[in-house]
Structure formats: structure tokens, C-alpha cells
Design a protein around this motif. Structure first.
Motif, PDB file in Angstrom:
ATOM      1  N   ASP A   1       0.906  -1.091   0.060  1.00 48.42           N
ATOM      2  CA  ASP A   1       0.428   0.025   0.165  1.00 48.42           C
ATOM      3  C   ASP A   1       0.947   1.497  -0.324  1.00 48.42           C
ATOM      4  OD1 ASP A   1      -1.888   2.046   0.721  1.00 48.42           O
ATOM      5  OD2 ASP A   1      -3.317   1.050   1.748  1.00 48.42           O
ATOM      6  N   PRO A   2       1.008   1.639  -1.406  1.00 44.40           N
ATOM      7  CA  PRO A   2       2.269   2.827  -1.559  1.00 44.40           C
ATOM      8  C   PRO A   2       1.470   4.200  -0.435  1.00 44.40           C
ATOM      9  CG  PRO A   2       0.910   2.727  -3.459  1.00 44.40           C
ATOM     10  CD  PRO A   2       0.327   1.374  -1.868  1.00 44.40           C
ATOM     11  N   THR A   3       0.486   4.592  -0.145  1.00 46.97           N
ATOM     12  CA  THR A   3      -0.402   5.422   0.942  1.00 46.97           C
ATOM     13  C   THR A   3       0.030   5.643   2.274  1.00 46.97           C
ATOM     14  OG1 THR A   3      -2.878   4.831   1.454  1.00 46.97           O
ATOM     15  CG2 THR A   3      -2.296   5.134  -0.781  1.00 46.97           C
ATOM     16  N   LYS A   4       0.383   4.180   2.601  1.00 40.51           N
ATOM     17  CA  LYS A   4       0.947   4.230   4.220  1.00 40.51           C
ATOM     18  C   LYS A   4       1.857   4.603   4.115  1.00 40.51           C
ATOM     19  CE  LYS A   4      -3.158   1.504   4.796  1.00 40.51           C
ATOM     20  NZ  LYS A   4      -4.079  -0.234   5.834  1.00 40.51           N
ATOM     21  N   GLY A   5       3.364   4.553   2.898  1.00 36.73           N
ATOM     22  CA  GLY A   5       4.553   4.719   3.779  1.00 36.73           C
ATOM     23  C   GLY A   5       5.093   3.505   4.300  1.00 36.73           C
ATOM     24  N   ALA A   6       5.862   3.340   5.563  1.00 40.35           N
ATOM     25  CA  ALA A   6       6.593   2.227   6.582  1.00 40.35           C
ATOM     26  C   ALA A   6       5.326   1.076   6.842  1.00 40.35           C
ATOM     27  CB  ALA A   6       6.886   2.908   7.474  1.00 40.35           C
ATOM     28  N   LYS A   7       4.332   1.847   6.872  1.00 43.38           N
ATOM     29  CA  LYS A   7       3.085   0.985   7.050  1.00 43.38           C
ATOM     30  C   LYS A   7       3.094  -0.006   6.136  1.00 43.38           C
ATOM     31  CE  LYS A   7       1.993   3.060  11.653  1.00 43.38           C
ATOM     32  NZ  LYS A   7       0.987   4.025  12.584  1.00 43.38           N
ATOM     33  N   GLY A   8       2.803   0.109   4.540  1.00 46.35           N
ATOM     34  CA  GLY A   8       2.688   0.186   3.755  1.00 46.35           C
ATOM     35  C   GLY A   8       3.413  -1.154   2.850  1.00 46.35           C
ATOM     36  N   ILE A   9       4.222  -1.402   4.287  1.00 46.21           N
ATOM     37  CA  ILE A   9       5.577  -2.481   3.607  1.00 46.21           C
ATOM     38  C   ILE A   9       5.129  -4.212   4.220  1.00 46.21           C
ATOM     39  CG2 ILE A   9       7.657  -2.900   3.548  1.00 46.21           C
ATOM     40  CD1 ILE A   9       8.766  -0.207   3.794  1.00 46.21           C
ATOM     41  N   THR A  10       5.112  -4.625   2.921  1.00 43.68           N
ATOM     42  CA  THR A  10       4.745  -6.409   3.751  1.00 43.68           C
ATOM     43  C   THR A  10       5.705  -7.100   3.105  1.00 43.68           C
ATOM     44  OG1 THR A  10       2.389  -5.814   3.380  1.00 43.68           O
ATOM     45  CG2 THR A  10       2.980  -8.638   3.451  1.00 43.68           C
ATOM     46  N   SER A  11       6.472  -8.013   4.106  1.00 38.48           N
ATOM     47  CA  SER A  11       7.700  -9.094   4.049  1.00 38.48           C
ATOM     48  C   SER A  11       6.913 -10.569   3.208  1.00 38.48           C
ATOM     49  CB  SER A  11       8.299  -9.548   5.465  1.00 38.48           C
ATOM     50  OG  SER A  11       7.231  -9.686   6.433  1.00 38.48           O
ATOM     51  N   PHE A  12       7.422 -11.244   2.793  1.00 42.94           N
ATOM     52  CA  PHE A  12       6.819 -12.094   2.041  1.00 42.94           C
ATOM     53  C   PHE A  12       8.008 -13.434   1.676  1.00 42.94           C
ATOM     54  CE2 PHE A  12       4.694  -8.780   0.006  1.00 42.94           C
ATOM     55  CZ  PHE A  12       3.652  -9.491  -0.281  1.00 42.94           C
ATOM     56  N   ILE A  13       7.943 -14.962   2.348  1.00 44.83           N
ATOM     57  CA  ILE A  13       8.762 -15.945   1.777  1.00 44.83           C
ATOM     58  C   ILE A  13       8.359 -16.370   0.339  1.00 44.83           C
ATOM     59  CG2 ILE A  13       8.903 -17.832   2.702  1.00 44.83           C
ATOM     60  CD1 ILE A  13       8.240 -17.848   5.453  1.00 44.83           C
TER      61      ILE A  13
END
Length: 383
Positions: free
Chosen positions: A173-185
Motif C-alpha cells: 500500500d504505497p499510501t501508507k509509507g512504512a506501514k504499507g510494506i509487507t514481508s514475503f517468503i
């Protein structure tokens, strides 16, 4: 604080020391020349359980606490840093995310093979426009049905050419800054996953860093690590957790340099006496020993804090900063003590000098650590 090691760790520490001194050191120059760690060394490392240091016993690992792990890292650090980095990146940032934040299905799927060294782990955060500023990621992840589609390029990814399982950070979610980043395996065989250019580096030969290219890379929704939007927090936790281990590896290299320098200073004769009798040389050795002992105490204090579940954001940043700076100062003095021989590539001192330099950059630069420390101080002394 109690840094005493269990009998089990003492026994394993001796076994790792013997392995490093007899097997890895014997091929250190071969690693440097061929830019490759011999398969035999990898297989012996598997047998010792070195790929499973961070992984709980129920998933096939050794389940060693941070203090014990640092004791083993210290031994591993006393040899070729390319080998040290392969092991350290896998057991640190390559697996810690799954261990700490993975759900039960993810742990059972990935950790047993990673503990056995059958699958190598890597951590993919850094991008061409997002290094120290990790919130500036350009890699995107768009959810489509039961999959996420990832697009972007990572670079300087340690273990990229050897790894099978990657912890990848992407923007959901590019609108949320750091809170828009997700980690994936992410598995290397997922559609749209490619390894790009392999970097040519100043040092750490045998440890390979490369681009990771994601082109419409398909990731099952069950491979989200943690929860969506928590990727930046995950990254900070993974990096902070690994800093005590990195300091311990630096500590092992520093001790090795002091051992070699002191031995050389007793054997090398100038002006009819061993150079250790020259005050200038003796003082360099004394300074090396003092800083190493300070690093040892600090490393195990932070490791103990991690085991106790204490908050270590500030202390881990201090330790990463101090450990890397000490390593560089010790390596510089080791070259000076050895003189011309220290500058010749046929001897290991020159190699340690080159390898030490990256420790002030990777897993957070020295300058970023200072920012973290200052930020924590502002919170502590807020008025």
C-alpha cells in the motif's frame, strides 16, 4: 548478567574451533583464489549443525540461545570471512524472520530443510533507491485472488546465488509509507523470480551478492510473513536480532588478527630484538587487545539481553556500530604490525583488512546506527 556457557555449548564451541582451524583455514587461500567455498566444507558444516543454529529443535535445528550462538559465531569468525558470511547470513537475517514471525505452517514447511542446510536463506530488502532509507522501496506487491504479484529489483543480496528461500520486502500500500510494506517468503523457483548480475566486491570472496529480479513474480497468499503492512517492522526486528551475531563474528576475526599479530611480533626481529620489544608495536598490540576485550563484554551483554527478551534497539545499534569500527581499527593495526607482509595478498592479513570494510556498511551503516541510537536517546530523555 551471567555469560557462563553450558557444557553442551562449550563442547560444541571446541568442535567448531577444531573444524575452523583444521578444515576451513586449510582452504582459506583456495576460497580467496576461486571465489568459491568447497563443497566438502559445506557438507561438513551441515554435519556440525551450523546451518541450524537459530532454528528451534522441533524444526530440526539446534535451538541455541543468543549467548551460545555468539560463542559459536566467535569461532566461525576466526577464519575466512566469505565462509563466515555464508553461515552468518543464513542463520541470521536469512532464517530469523521465519523463526520469529512465521506461522506454524510456514515453520514446518521451510525450517527443517533450512536447519539441515538443504535450503539456504537470504534477506532481500536493499534496492537501487532504498538502502539506508528502507522506507523508499519501489518493489510492489499487488494481491490478485489467492496470490500476490511482485515486481521490482533488489541488489547487494548476500547468499542470492546460493539461496533457495528469500525473505522479501515489498510495498502493498504505497499510501501508507512504512506501514504499507509487507514481508514475503519467496522461493527461488516461483514464477517470475530471477537472479541478476553478481556483484564484484572488494572482499568477502566466496560469499556472493547479486541482484534479485521480480517480474510478475507469483507469491501464494499463505507466504505473507507476519501480517500485511508489518514488513518494515519485521525488517527492523530481523536486523536488530542479527546485530549481536554480527558483532560476535567480528569479534572472532579481531581475536584471530590479534593472535597472528602477537605471534608475528615475537618472531620478527629488527634492530636485534623482536619487534614486540619496540614500544610502538607493543602499544598497538595493547590497544588491539583492549578494544577486543571491550567488544567481547559488550557482545555478550547484548546477547544476554536478547535472551532475556529485553528491548535492545539502542544497544544492538551501539553494538553493531562499535563491533564494526573495532574490527576495522584492529585490522588496520594488524597490517601495520606486519609491515610489508601485511600488504601482500599471499598472507591472510591483507584479506581481513579488505573484508573488514564491509562491516561498516552492510546490515545498516555506521551512520544509520548513530541515527538509531540518537533517536532512542530522544525518546528516553523526552521532556
Amino acid at each position: 548478567m551471567d555469560f557462563r556457557l553450558s557444557e553442551e555449548i562449550v563442547f560444541m564451541k571446541k568442535n567448531v574451533r577444531d573444524f575452523v582451524q583444521t578444515e576451513v583455514e586449510a582452504v582459506a587461500m583456495q576460497i580467496e583464489e576461486e571465489n568459491k567455498i568447497p563443497k566438502r566444507i559445506i557438507e561438513l558444516s551441515k554435519e556440525l549443525g551450523l546451518f541450524g543454529l537459530s532454528i528451534p529443535e522441533e524444526y530440526g535445528g539446534l535451538g541455541i540461545g543468543m549467548v551460545g550462538k555468539c560463542a559459536l559465531y566467535e569461532e566461525i569468525g576466526a577464519t575466512h570471512n566469505g565462509y563466515t558470511t555464508l553461515i552468518g547470513a543464513h542463520t541470521g537475517i536469512g532464517t530469523v524472520g521465519i523463526v520469529e514471525m512465521g506461522n506454524e505452517d510456514q515453520k514446518r514447511k521451510y525450517l527443517p530443510a533450512m536447519a539441515a542446510g538443504e535450503k539456504i536463506g537470504a534477506f532481500a530488502l536493499t534496492e537501487p533507491e532504498a538502502g539506508s532509507n528502507a522506507t523508499n522501496l519501489r518493489t510492489t506487491a499487488v494481491k490478485k485472488g489467492d496470490k500476490y504479484i511482485l515486481n521490482g529489483t533488489k541488489h547487494y543480496i548476500t547468499n542470492a546465488t546460493e539461496a533457495d528461500v528469500f525473505t522479501v520486502m515489498a510495498v502493498t500500500d504505497p499510501t501508507k509509507g512504512a506501514k504499507g510494506i509487507t514481508s514475503f517468503i519467496v522461493e527461488k523457483d516461483f514464477p517470475g523470480f530471477h537472479i541478476g548480475a553478481v556483484e564484484k566486491k572488494m572482499g568477502l570472496r566466496g560469499s556472493h551478492s547479486a541482484e534479485v529480479i521480480l517480474e510478475d513474480c507469483e507469491i501464494p497468499v499463505e507466504n505473507v510473513l507476519g501480517t500485511e503492512g508489518q514488513g518494515y517492522v519485521n525488517a527492523l526486528k530481523i536486523l536488530a536480532n542479527g546485530r549481536a551475531g554480527l558483532a560476535a563474528r567480528n569479534l572472532g576475526s579481531c581475536q584471530k588478527l590479534l593472535d597472528m599479530s602477537t605471534t608475528f611480533a615475537q618472531q620478527r626481529v629488527q634492530f636485534n630484538v623482536p619487534i614486540i620489544e619496540q614500544q610502538a608495536v607493543a602499544h598497538m598490540l595493547a590497544e588491539m587487545a583492549m578494544e577486543i576485550e571491550a567488544l567481547r563484554s559488550f557482545t555478550y551483554r547484548v546477547a544476554w539481553m536478547v535472551e532475556e527478551g529485553m528491548k535492545v534497539i539502542k544497544e544492538a545499534a551501539m553494538l553493531k556500530l562499535f563491533g564494526s569500527e573495532v574490527y576495522n581499527r584492529v585490522a588496520d593495526k594488524a597490517v601495520q604490525v606486519h609491515g610489508g607482509i601485511g600488504y601482500i595478498a599471499d598472507y591472510p592479513i591483507e584479506r581481513y583488512f579488505r573484508d573488514a570494510r564491509i562491516t561498516r556498511i552492510y546490515e545498516g551503516t555506521s551512520e544509520i546506527q548513530k541515527n538509531i541510537i540518537a533517536g532512542q536517546l530522544k525518546k528516553e530523555y523526552q521532556i
